[in-house]
Motif scaffolding. Structure first.
Motif, PDB file in Angstrom:
ATOM      1  N   UNK A  49      16.678   4.938  -7.262  1.00 35.57           N
ATOM      2  CA  UNK A  49      16.544   4.974  -5.813  1.00 35.57           C
ATOM      3  C   UNK A  49      15.086   5.211  -5.472  1.00 35.57           C
ATOM      4  N   UNK A  50      14.535   4.318  -4.651  1.00 38.26           N
ATOM      5  CA  UNK A  50      13.081   4.389  -4.421  1.00 38.26           C
ATOM      6  C   UNK A  50      12.685   5.659  -3.669  1.00 38.26           C
ATOM      7  N   UNK A  51      13.608   6.237  -2.935  1.00 34.25           N
ATOM      8  CA  UNK A  51      13.261   7.472  -2.222  1.00 34.25           C
ATOM      9  C   UNK A  51      13.051   8.635  -3.184  1.00 34.25           C
ATOM     10  N   UNK A  94      11.165   3.470 -10.597  1.00 29.57           N
ATOM     11  CA  UNK A  94      12.261   2.890  -9.816  1.00 29.57           C
ATOM     12  C   UNK A  94      12.657   1.526 -10.356  1.00 29.57           C
ATOM     13  N   UNK A  95      11.675   0.641 -10.521  1.00 28.65           N
ATOM     14  CA  UNK A  95      11.981  -0.740 -10.918  1.00 28.65           C
ATOM     15  C   UNK A  95      12.487  -0.806 -12.345  1.00 28.65           C
ATOM     16  N   UNK A  96      11.964   0.065 -13.209  1.00 23.29           N
ATOM     17  CA  UNK A  96      12.438   0.061 -14.580  1.00 23.29           C
ATOM     18  C   UNK A  96      13.908   0.418 -14.656  1.00 23.29           C
ATOM     19  N   UNK A 126      16.082   0.348 -12.255  1.00 19.45           N
ATOM     20  CA  UNK A 126      16.877  -0.639 -11.519  1.00 19.45           C
ATOM     21  C   UNK A 126      17.057  -1.910 -12.341  1.00 19.45           C
ATOM     22  N   UNK A 180       6.890   2.907  -8.121  1.00 20.19           N
ATOM     23  CA  UNK A 180       7.543   1.610  -8.353  1.00 20.19           C
ATOM     24  C   UNK A 180       7.950   1.463  -9.812  1.00 20.19           C
ATOM     25  N   UNK A 181       7.113   1.986 -10.724  1.00 30.69           N
ATOM     26  CA  UNK A 181       7.371   1.795 -12.141  1.00 30.69           C
ATOM     27  C   UNK A 181       8.710   2.396 -12.544  1.00 30.69           C
ATOM     28  N   UNK A 236       1.586   4.872  -5.895  1.00 32.33           N
ATOM     29  CA  UNK A 236       2.615   3.885  -5.571  1.00 32.33           C
ATOM     30  C   UNK A 236       3.128   3.217  -6.852  1.00 32.33           C
ATOM     31  N   UNK A 237       2.195   2.933  -7.756  1.00 27.76           N
ATOM     32  CA  UNK A 237       2.607   2.309  -9.012  1.00 27.76           C
ATOM     33  C   UNK A 237       3.523   3.233  -9.794  1.00 27.76           C
ATOM     34  N   UNK A 276      -2.709   3.676  -4.595  1.00 26.12           N
ATOM     35  CA  UNK A 276      -1.933   2.642  -5.285  1.00 26.12           C
ATOM     36  C   UNK A 276      -1.487   3.110  -6.660  1.00 26.12           C
TER      37      UNK A 276
END
Lengths: 69, 184, 274
Positions: C144-146, C209-211, C213, C206-207, C202-203, C199
């Motif tokens: 979950x990105x939050x 979260x996206x991994x 997911x 995202x890292x 942010x990375x 950034x």
């Protein structure tokens, strides 16, 4: 449907870029370890950091693909 | 962004029966509640874990490191000490050895001297004994000779008196006989 | 699951060729969403709990993970024993690794020892959420990105706060100006450096979260193949098992990477001379 298709292409391109980047890092790390085995642990951590950074950039694009989906 | 999100939601609505009031979520939802919950839970958990786990574990690790360092130092010191003691022992042994050898040497020398002196003394004594025995023998011989001489003189006198039966002065005769005898 | 399969088969059989494709996509996406971002609210029976996001599965998972973590650490670790056994030993190994290889390696001896508990908390918090996400029927809170955003924000807070605490406001602001450049370039570079710091965080968000997911999307897409094409696609389950084991590795690896990069970013601001 076009958005989904384009998002898929984008994800694929991001994967190509990340693959090239991580491969380069891995190759350089292995070369470095082969030349100087005593530096291996340090190189390993550094290679991990850099591959994670590259992966981060790829995942940015992946997230943009998610947004388009 | 908003328009895109709404279209996205419209395309991929999640139509499960348990969804109340048509709340639809996508992967990229922003939810302040979730952020606050995460902060809250992370802070509380981190605090509790710091109290019950990290602090004692890190303290124990530090203590163990120091203990190991200290015991290594102690072991080093003990080994050094043992080496010193060993060297000292060897030195003492060598000294004792030398001393014992010297003592034996001395004892042998003393024994040699003692036996030499005893032998000399014995030899001397035996020589003295021999000398005194010779002297005694000579003395006894002289005495015997004298006695024999006197006896024989007496005998001769008595024989002469019996033979002569004359009242020759005994005194004069004895002197005379002595004179003769000494001339013999 | 069977009901979902029914829905899918209905959807597939109902539509025409174009509709079928859309239905297939929708079906797989639905399943992914069901696992990852489902609006399904955790509700007590007969009690009308307000429909807040924190009662979503992710929120509940965070609570469960925290409780498990506290229980695990509190139950197995005996502070008054000098030699630990079993799980506590493993815990000690992880803590030692984080302290020596992450905290002290990138923050220096003094700061590293002081910040080690934070990194331990980061690592184990993310790790337990990642691993709980791999338990069937549970969701991945770190997908979950939050959640990841909140964790990255904590890192950002420690970067800025620690940098100011360590070097003072003036020196902290000076780190945004790269030395040895002409003045116009400096003016140009300073905002860029600031954006670079943001950034980075942010990375970080995202890292993780996206991994998490992406792994679940792969697993659910592959399982979705079975749901769509029936038993003919069953061998793909072997691949799913492989991906699942890879996901276990990813769970540890991403927790490590998040902690490591947090330490690296903090170290850059705490020790600008390095």
């Amino acid at each position: 449907m076009t958005g989904i298709a384009l998002a898929s292409v984008g994800a694929g391109l991001a994967a190509i870029g990340a693959g090239i980047g991580v491969g380069t890092v891995g190759a350089a790390a292995v070369q470095g370890m082969a030349r100087q085995p005593e530096m291996a642990p340090k190189l390993q951590v550094t290679a991990l950091i850099f591959s994670a950074l590259i992966e981060g950039v790829a995942l940015f694009s992946l997230v943009i693909c998610f947004l388009q989906m | 962004m908003n328009a895109e999100l709404t279209t996205t939601q419209a395309v991929v609505e999640v139509k499960t029966a348990s969804t109340p009031q048509g709340m639809h979520h996508t992967v990229m939802d922003i939810s302040g509640e979730m952020v606050l919950l995460t902060w809250l839970m992370f802070t509380v958990t981190a605090f509790i874990l710091y109290k019950i786990a990290w602090k004692p574990i890190l303290a124990a690790l530090d203590k163990r490191e120091n203990d190991i360092k200290a015991s290594l130092d102690t072991a080093d010191k003990a080994r050094q000490q043992a080496e010193d003691t060993k060297i000292q022992c060897e030195r003492l042994l060598q000294e004792a050895d030398a001393q014992a050898r010297e003592l034996i040497e001395q004892a042998r020398k003393t024994a040699q001297e003692t036996s030499d002196s005893m032998r000399n003394q014995a030899r001397e004594e035996s020589r003295l004994l021999l000398v005194s025995a010779q002297q005694e023998i000579a003395f006894e011989k002289e005495k015997a000779v004298n006695a024999l001489r006197q006896e024989s003189a007496q005998l001769a006198i008595e024989l002469a008196g019996k033979l002569i039966k004359k009242n020759l002065d005994t005194e004069q005769n004895r002197a005379l006989t002595g004179q003769w005898l000494s001339k013999l | 699951m069977t009901s979902s399969v029914d829905i899918a088969t209905n959807a597939v059989s109902a539509g025409g060729p174009v509709d079928t494709k859309i239905a297939v996509h929708d079906f797989i996406y639905e399943h992914v969403m069901y696992h990852i971002a489902e609006a399904d609210v955790w509700n007590l029976p007969f009690v009308n709990v307000p429909q807040l996001d924190i009662f979503r599965y992710d929120g509940v998972m965070i609570a469960v993970g925290c409780l498990l973590l506290i229980f695990f650490c509190g139950f197995f670790y005996k502070p008054n024993k000098s030699v630990q056994h079993g799980w506590a030993n493993l815990l000690e190994v992880f803590v030692l690794f984080i302290r020596n290889q992450i905290a002290i390696a990138f923050l220096g001896e003094k700061d590293g020892r002081r910040m080690a508990p934070l990194f331990c908390s980061f690592f184990f918090f993310i790790l337990i959420l990642n691993l709980l996400g791999l338990v069937p029927l549970f969701t991945t809170a770190t997908g979950n990105i939050n959640v990841t955003g909140a964790l990255a924000a904590i890192t950002l807070g420690f970067m800025v706060g620690g940098g100011i605490y360590r070097c003072g406001v003036k020196n902290f602001l000076l780190t945004f100006i790269p030395p040895g450049l002409p003045l116009p370039l400096k003016i140009f570079m300073a905002p860029l450096e600031f954006v670079s710091m943001i950034s980075k965080v942010m990375a970080l968000m995202i890292r993780l979260f996206a991994n998490m997911l992406a792994g679940h999307i792969i697993i659910f897409s592959l399982v979705g193949l079975v749901a769509l094409f029936g038993l003919w696609a069953a061998p793909v389950l072997a691949l799913v098992v492989c991906v699942y084991f890879f996901e276990i590795f990813i769970a540890f690896f991403q927790a490590y990477i998040f902690t490591l990069l947090s330490a690296v970013y903090m170290g850059q601001l705490y020790r600008p001379e390095h």
